[in-house]
Structures are given as C-alpha cells and as structure tokens.
Design an enzyme around this catalytic site. Structure first.
Site, PDB file in Angstrom:
ATOM      1  N   TRP A  47       0.654  -1.171   0.003  1.00  0.00           N
ATOM      2  CA  TRP A  47       0.047   0.008  -0.001  1.00  0.00           C
ATOM      3  C   TRP A  47       1.021   1.303   0.056  1.00  0.00           C
ATOM      4  O   TRP A  47       0.409   2.402   0.481  1.00  0.00           O
ATOM      5  CB  TRP A  47      -0.916   0.007   1.335  1.00  0.00           C
ATOM      6  N   CYS A  69      -6.942  -4.806  -1.439  1.00  0.00           N
ATOM      7  CA  CYS A  69      -7.990  -5.453  -1.037  1.00  0.00           C
ATOM      8  C   CYS A  69      -8.918  -5.916  -2.200  1.00  0.00           C
ATOM      9  O   CYS A  69      -9.400  -7.167  -2.367  1.00  0.00           O
ATOM     10  CB  CYS A  69      -8.862  -4.450  -0.411  1.00  0.00           C
ATOM     11  N   HIS A 129     -13.424  -0.769   0.903  1.00  0.00           N
ATOM     12  CA  HIS A 129     -12.835  -1.897   1.116  1.00  0.00           C
ATOM     13  C   HIS A 129     -13.657  -3.066   0.413  1.00  0.00           C
ATOM     14  O   HIS A 129     -14.834  -3.044   0.616  1.00  0.00           O
ATOM     15  CB  HIS A 129     -12.655  -2.110   2.729  1.00  0.00           C
ATOM     16  N   ASP A 171     -12.762 -12.761   4.331  1.00  0.00           N
ATOM     17  CA  ASP A 171     -11.929 -11.568   3.819  1.00  0.00           C
ATOM     18  C   ASP A 171     -10.399 -11.995   3.814  1.00  0.00           C
ATOM     19  O   ASP A 171      -9.951 -12.273   4.806  1.00  0.00           O
ATOM     20  CB  ASP A 171     -11.968 -10.355   4.922  1.00  0.00           C
ATOM     21  N   TYR A 209      -5.805   5.012  -0.967  1.00  0.00           N
ATOM     22  CA  TYR A 209      -7.236   4.583  -0.888  1.00  0.00           C
ATOM     23  C   TYR A 209      -7.804   4.226   0.643  1.00  0.00           C
ATOM     24  O   TYR A 209      -8.910   4.124   0.953  1.00  0.00           O
ATOM     25  CB  TYR A 209      -8.017   3.866  -1.907  1.00  0.00           C
TER      26      TYR A 209
END
Length: 735
Positions: free
Chosen positions: A286, A321, A380, A403, A567
């Site tokens: 990220w 994600c 997300h 997830d 983000y």
C-alpha cells in the site's frame, strides 16, 4: 514385511507418538496400490487372466457428454471428469468377458492422498447395489451390453472435495485384482449448490448461474459520492486453475478429511490468500512503490496470479483489497461454493472493535496529524460465501463474510471469517468467526476530539452516519450495482438499530457512551462541502456551504486541508491549506469556493487520483467546532477497445486498444494488459512512453474458441498514471 523394512519405513514418517499415520495434507501425493492383493499363498497354476478382468473404463468426461452437462462442469478447461457431490454420474466398464452377477464380484475404490483411510473419507469402497440412496455413496448397473456395463454412481453430499483416484477391484478366490493406476480416470468432486443436501445449496437458478458459473465480475471502487466500477476476470474454469485452487488447501495444510466442510475451507483460505504469515498467494503493498512486481491496479483478473503462485510457490507481488477479494472469489466459485465480491464504502479499519475512530483537533480546530492514527478507507472489498452454519443457532446460515486482505490477526493468523451477515446485522457478534471486527467496519462512529493544553479531551463533533454508508455488490445477471447496506445494518436511528447495538455491546463490542463525554452538539449551524467533478490534470473547485438555522449572526473561522491519500485514507502529503473567516447571517445559507489547481496536486498524486479534504470551522461566538471530511476522486480517462472483422468461434479476428494521454507530461514505462475469459489468455505488452496528447494504438489477433457473450478487459499502467481500464462486451457467433 520384515522388521528391518518396518523400521526404515517408520524413520521416514514424521510420527509423533500420538498417531499411527502421519497427517494427510496433500491431495497430490499418492500411495502405491497393489494390482494383486493376495489372501494367503497362491496355488501353483493360478492365472489372473482366468478371472473377470477390466479392459477399459470410459468416464464420459467430454464437455458435451452427460456428466459435465448435468453437473454444470462443462466450462472447465480440464480433460478429466469433474462432478459435483450428492449427484449421480455415469461410467462404463469394459470387461474381458460378459459380467455374470451370480458369480462375479467387483467394486469401485475412490482414493485421495498418500494415506487413504475409510473413516477419514479418503478411501471410499463402493459396492454395486440395486438402488441409489440420495446423498450417499452407492452404485448400480443401468445398462449391460456384451462385455460392457454402465454404472450410475452416487457420491455423498458431504464427501470431501478434491481429486480422487479411481480403481476397479475384482474378487477372486485367492485375492483381489485391481486396475492399474490410470490418471485418465482421476475424478474431481466439487461442492454442489444444486443439491439440497449439500451445505452450499442455493435454491435460485439465476443466483447459481451468477455466483458459481459467472467467470467475470465487477469491482466497485471510488467513494460513496462517486462510485466507480471495473470488470474483473475470475477465470475459475481456465486451464490449471482448479488444480491451483486445490493446491492452496495443501499449502494451508488443511487435512484432507476436513475438505468437505465449507466453513473450514473458507477459514484456511482467508489466511492463505495473503502472504503475511504463511507465504500465501499475494503479497500486499500500500506504499505506491511496486518494484519487482506488478502494481495492484494493473491486474485484470485472478488467473495470472493463481497460476504464477501454483508454478513458483512464492507470493505474487502485489495486491490490494480488490485483488485479494477477486482471487478469493475465483477460489470459492472454482470449488463450487457460491460467492460474491462486496464493497463497503467508508470502511473503518485498523480498529480494535471499539466502534470509535478518533480524529484529533488542535486548539485552532485543525486536524492534528501527529495524534490521529485511525483511518477511514474510501472503500474496502471483501467476499461473501453462501453456506449453512450448523455450528451456529438456526437462522445464521446464508451469506458469510470472508476477507483475505491482511488487517488483524485471528487465532494467530491474518484472516477474517466466515462471519454470518445475519449475526452482524442483529449484533450477535459472539458467533464465530471475527464478527466484532466486521461489525465495527460497518458501524463505527467518527469522534472529532480537541486536545486541551492540560491534556483533557473535549469531544467537539461525532459523525454517526459516515462509516459503512453504502455496501454494494454486482447485480444478478447484469453489470449493475445492488445496494445491500440493509443486509448488514438497520436504518440509522431506528429502534432495530439501537437494539442491534445494545446486543453487540452486551456480547463484548466496546462502545463508549456519548454520555461519558463532555460532548454537546452544535445545532444552530450546519456545514457541508461538495467538490466539482473533474478530470485528472485539470483545475477544479470545492464549495463549502454553511446553513445558519438560528436568528443570531455568527462568524466562523474556517480551516481547509487538502491531502493526497492512499485509498486506505492514510495521507501521503498535505498539498493545500487555506483558512478564511465566514460571516453567517441569521436564517440563511452562505457558500465559499476554494480553487484546486492541477499544479498543486499532480506531482505527488497517487494511483487512484484520490484526495481527502478536511474542513473544520470554529463558531467564534459559541466556541463550538464543526468538522466534515470527504474523499474525492478525479475522473481517469478510459481505454478504448474495439474489434475488427467477424467474431466467430474458431476464426481469427482482431482487437484494437487505444489510449490518449490526457496529462501535460509524458507517460513513462507504459504497460498494457488485455484478457478475455474463455476467449483470450492475458497478453501483456510494454510501450516505452506516450508523449502528452499522443494516442497509443495496439492491435492484436486472437481466435475465440467458444460462442456466446464474452468480455474483453484491458488495463494500462505507468509511472505516473494507474487505474486506467477499458472493457468491451462481445458476442461470439457459432461457426
């Protein structure tokens, strides 16, 4: 077996004093099965050829044949038989002579792994009977002709899923004769959403077609006020993808005996999809730096990622994600578990399930970035998988949150779920797995807290509506968006919502009561702001509006902060600061414009062209503070895709991809990707640079293999511009 042989065998096996057989983790490993299993001493003159022998086994495994048609597995690019559990399938056995049921006895054996055991479901002997029982292993003869018989075989609706080896065993007076190991008769058994006895049964045919058989999906991204979408190729039927998905369970060391349970499979898969603690499939990044890997935004689907991991056994760089969720969805659909990709807008993250996100303000009312550690993600993505939950009370089956994005550890590993969506909605967060974390992702409040010089904290503002504002998924049978927010939470402020919150608190979710703070809301004046829609590289304006509902005149000292953010809501740099004094007349609205110039943001802009704007205002006469924050995304130009010539299965045609550089600078290190599930495997081409206002054109030839409605998906990646996509629906005609 001699004592010496026995000891050397024991030395090879990783036994631990507690079990006689090592753990059975690998679907690929095999044991040696004797072709002749003798009952005692064999008399002289015994000839196996005197008895019934199997000459050939025909599996009806072609896509157009009965098994793959009836089991909805005809789309898999796999030459072997693929069936779904709890449903009958057919094979034909050719013997050396006509089968005589009075004197001949044979049975089938399905084996999995290196240490097959009947009580573990990895060794399944099937005798031929007169009738099949629903959802139980069995076989019966449905046709006899000359030396051949045709069998209908029923598998158990709870059997383990994976690749089985098939043997036919024939009984003789002196032992058992078996067929030789033949990989052509290997049989994959998958979950069956069409079977009422299966834990993943889904009763709507259109939903089964969408959530199991559709190999293309939509990822919704952007932010709550500017929802954007892009296509994602799941590619669950592509060549070698099924084997890659089965390998993930081997990698996660899930015992073969546990692979009939979708709860266990989802739990281990949510850990192995990410690489944080087990060298799983995808390495997350990220930080906007993707050296030695592929930028997350460049991927167009799951197939390249899964096949690279299956081949290299090393984490694939890089994902965020939606990449984790896209690959997880492929895994679930490939194995037959109904699954869909979910986007939660304004998602509360890095939380400790306390339902509170803290944003700290300094004395003047500006956000103190030093103290503020929590972040609100623009969006997300996670997955939902459909299954019964016999481990929970009645009513909590159905969609379960899973997830694969690594956020918090659960039972010592980075994973999340399966958590019942119904349990999250009603606040029953005591039910496993990880329901408190998901509940907080969609229900947290944002606290704006001012730090006094003496260290006391004064809550200036509480935003109870922003988190989990919109939760969406792709519609069944189309590319549109469906709002499923009400599947996760009751309407804000309703009695049901209050009851769900009280239930969650009762079950251990930490909620700081507003009564515990010195918070007194500002009711006289409202503040909000809107950003003008703008294309990347252009100037735009932000309009701040005050509404004074009182009969008093006020002045508001206003601070505007513009941040370039990931983000995930984590700021990279504050690129714009502006403060002004606003005069608020009684019972009226006042608007103020702030111009954002492209020269202020272009140098540091991150890949999703995402800004985070904070506006805080102190009402000087009352000392009250108003605070609003929003994410804003600029429009990124799209790729244009068109085809040239006829689109006929088996006939070569051309596709053209075009892109015009909209920026006032040259794009460097440009890479294009193009794929079309069931039509075109991913093709990647590198272009050195695209000067400003220039157009890149890429034409390539391909041969679509199957008729029907398909989709071409393309992405462009460069040093300064990412998240550039294009797609085109194409109708492939039959020849």
């Amino acid at each position: 077996m001699s004592e010496t042989t026995s000891t050397s065998e024991e030395n090879k096996l990783p036994l631990n004093g507690r079990r006689a057989i090592p753990p059975n983790y690998s679907n690929d490993e095999e044991n040696e099965v004797p072709e002749m299993e003798v009952f005692g001493s064999i008399p002289r003159g015994f000839n196996p050829r005197d008895y019934l022998r199997v000459v050939d086994i025909y599996m009806f495994k072609e896509p157009q044949e009965i098994n793959k048609q009836e089991h909805h597995t005809d789309k898999y690019y796999n030459p072997k038989l693929i069936v779904r559990r709890g449903q009958a399938f057919q094979i034909q056995i050719d013997f050396s002579r006509p089968y005589q049921p009075e004197s001949d006895q044979f049975w089938l054996e399905f084996l999995m792994g290196r240490y097959p055991q009947q009580n573990k479901g990895t060794y399944i002997p099937i005798l031929v009977g007169s009738a099949l029982k629903p959802g139980q292993w069995g076989a019966k003869i449905i046709h006899r002709e000359n030396n051949s018989i045709r069998l209908s075989i029923m598998s158990s609706a709870t059997c383990i899923i994976g690749k089985f080896r098939l043997y036919v065993a024939v009984s003789t007076p002196y032992g058992i004769l078996r067929t030789r190991r033949n990989s052509a008769t290997d049989t994959y058994i998958l979950f069956n959403p069409w079977c009422q006895l299966d834990a993943v049964y889904l009763d709507d045919e259109k939903e089964r077609e969408e959530y199991v058989l559709n190999d293309v999906g939509i990822v919704f991204h952007g932010n709550v006020e500017d929802v954007k979408s892009r296509s994602w190729s799941y590619g669950q039927f592509e060549e070698n993808v099924l084997d890659a998905c089965l390998f993930l369970m081997d990698k996660a060391e899930l015992e073969l005996s546990g692979r009939g349970n979708p709860i266990k499979i989802c739990r281990v898969a949510s850990a192995v999809i990410n690489s944080r603690d087990d060298d799983g499939v995808i390495a997350g990044s990220w930080n906007n730096s993707y050296d030695y890997g592929v930028a997350p935004s460049a991927w167009t689907g799951s197939v390249d990622i899964l096949l690279e991991y299956y081949s290299s056994k090393q984490p694939v760089r890089y994902g965020q994600c939606w990449v984790f969720a896209g690959v997880f969805n492929t895994f679930l659909r490939c194995l037959g578990i109904p699954a869909r990709l979910i986007t939660n807008y304004s998602s509360a993250h890095d939380n400790n399930a306390n339902l509170r996100m803290d944003f700290f303000l300094d004395d003047e009312g500006k956000v103190d970035t030093r103290l503020t550690k929590d972040s609100v993600w623009n969006y997300h993505c996670w997955n939902e998988a459909w299954m019964t939950r016999p481990d929970l009370p009645v009513g909590f089956g159905g969609w379960q949150v899973v997830d694969g994005t690594p956020q918090e550890t659960s039972d010592g590993m980075y994973r999340c779920g399966p958590a019942s969506v119904q349990a999250i909605k009603h606040g029953h967060v005591c039910f496993q797995f990880d329901a408190p974390f998901v509940y907080a992702e969609v229900n947290s409040d944002i606290f704006y807290t001012r730090m006094e010089k003496n260290g006391t904290q004064v809550v200036e503002n509480i935003d109870t509506t922003r988190i989990g504002q919109l939760i969406v998924t792709k519609e069944v049978g189309g590319d549109g968006m469906v709002d499923i927010t009400e599947e996760y939470k009751f309407r804000e402020g309703s009695d049901e919502e209050r009851l769900a919150l009280e239930t969650a608190v009762m079950y251990g979710v930490k909620k700081q009561s507003i009564q515990d703070t010195t918070y007194q809301p500002q009711t006289d004046v409202d503040m909000d702001f809107q950003a003008q829609k703008a294309v990347l590289g252009n100037d735009f304006k932000v309009t701040i509006t005050f509404r004074n509902k009182s009969r008093n005149s006020y002045t508001a000292t206003t601070y505007f902060s513009g941040n370039i953010v990931f983000y995930t809501g984590v700021p990279k740099r504050e690129f714009k600061k502006h403060s002004f004094s606003a005069k608020l007349e009684p019972s009226s609205s006042s608007s103020f414009d702030i111009v954002i110039k492209s020269s202020e943001y272009m140098r540091d802009l991150l890949e999703q062209a995402s800004f985070h704007f904070f506006v805080t205002a102190r009402i000087n006469e009352t000392g009250k503070i108003l605070a609003v924050q929003k994410a804003v995304m600029l429009e990124i130009p799209a790729l244009r895709i068109k085809t040239k010539g006829e689109l006929v299965a088996g006939k070569e045609t051309s596709v053209i991809v075009e892109f015009t550089n909209p920026l006032k600078q040259t794009l460097e290190n440009v890479t294009l990707r193009l794929e079309g599930p069931g039509m075109l495997r991913t093709i990647k081409k590198q272009f050195g640079r695209i000067p400003m206002n220039s157009t890149l054109t890429w034409e390539l030839k391909f041969t679509p293999m199957r008729a029907g409605l398909r989709k071409l998906i393309a992405s462009l990646n460069s040093n300064t511009l990412r998240h550039v996509y294009g797609e085109l629906n194409v109708q492939i005609q039959k020849p």
